[in-house]
Design a protein around this motif. Structure first.
Motif, PDB file in Angstrom:
ATOM      1  N   THR A  22       1.212  -1.737  31.336  1.00  0.00           N
ATOM      2  CA  THR A  22       1.033  -3.136  30.960  1.00  0.00           C
ATOM      3  C   THR A  22       1.102  -3.254  29.445  1.00  0.00           C
ATOM      4  N   GLN A  23       1.292  -4.475  28.963  1.00  0.00           N
ATOM      5  CA  GLN A  23       1.257  -4.748  27.534  1.00  0.00           C
ATOM      6  C   GLN A  23       0.131  -5.726  27.247  1.00  0.00           C
ATOM      7  N   LYS A  24      -0.616  -5.464  26.174  1.00  0.00           N
ATOM      8  CA  LYS A  24      -1.719  -6.342  25.804  1.00  0.00           C
ATOM      9  C   LYS A  24      -1.957  -6.225  24.306  1.00  0.00           C
ATOM     10  N   ASN A  25      -2.010  -7.372  23.636  1.00  0.00           N
ATOM     11  CA  ASN A  25      -2.285  -7.418  22.200  1.00  0.00           C
ATOM     12  C   ASN A  25      -1.373  -6.495  21.401  1.00  0.00           C
ATOM     13  N   GLY A  26      -0.101  -6.446  21.756  1.00  0.00           N
ATOM     14  CA  GLY A  26       0.854  -5.640  21.015  1.00  0.00           C
ATOM     15  C   GLY A  26       0.812  -4.154  21.324  1.00  0.00           C
ATOM     16  N   PHE A  66      -0.639   3.002  23.549  1.00  0.00           N
ATOM     17  CA  PHE A  66       0.357   3.234  22.515  1.00  0.00           C
ATOM     18  C   PHE A  66       0.513   2.015  21.619  1.00  0.00           C
ATOM     19  N   THR A  67       0.657   2.271  20.322  1.00  0.00           N
ATOM     20  CA  THR A  67       1.087   1.265  19.369  1.00  0.00           C
ATOM     21  C   THR A  67       2.434   1.736  18.846  1.00  0.00           C
TER      22      THR A  67
END
Length: 83
Positions: A42-46, A69-70
């Motif tokens: 999933t993706q959340k807050n970049g 991961f960022t």
């Protein structure tokens, strides 16, 4: 692919710089002889969050951990491993 100045946070420690991260990865693999099975993403807050099942030579195996991961462009800037 990791950035040269990437950061990894795992088991209460912070590993910085690509060469140190490569050593940490090799030592962890040798110590735990683990395999990783991605379960969800999933993706959340970049950030990209991948839930994985780790099976290996450690107490409580198998376990589920989140890899957070960022990214910076197409490279990993940071990875936080959390339960």
């Amino acid at each position: 692919m990791l950035r040269n100045d990437a950061v990894v946070r795992d088991e209460g420690q912070t590993i910085e710089v690509l060469a140190a991260i490569k050593r940490w990865k090799a030592e962890t693999k040798k110590k735990y002889q683990h395999t990783i099975e991605p379960l969800t993403s999933t993706q959340k807050n970049g950030k990209i969050i991948i839930t994985n099942r780790l099976t290996g030579n450690f107490p409580g195996s198998p376990i589920e951990l989140e890899f957070v991961f960022t990214l910076d462009g197409d490279k990993i800037a940071s990875l936080e491993i959390r339960s």
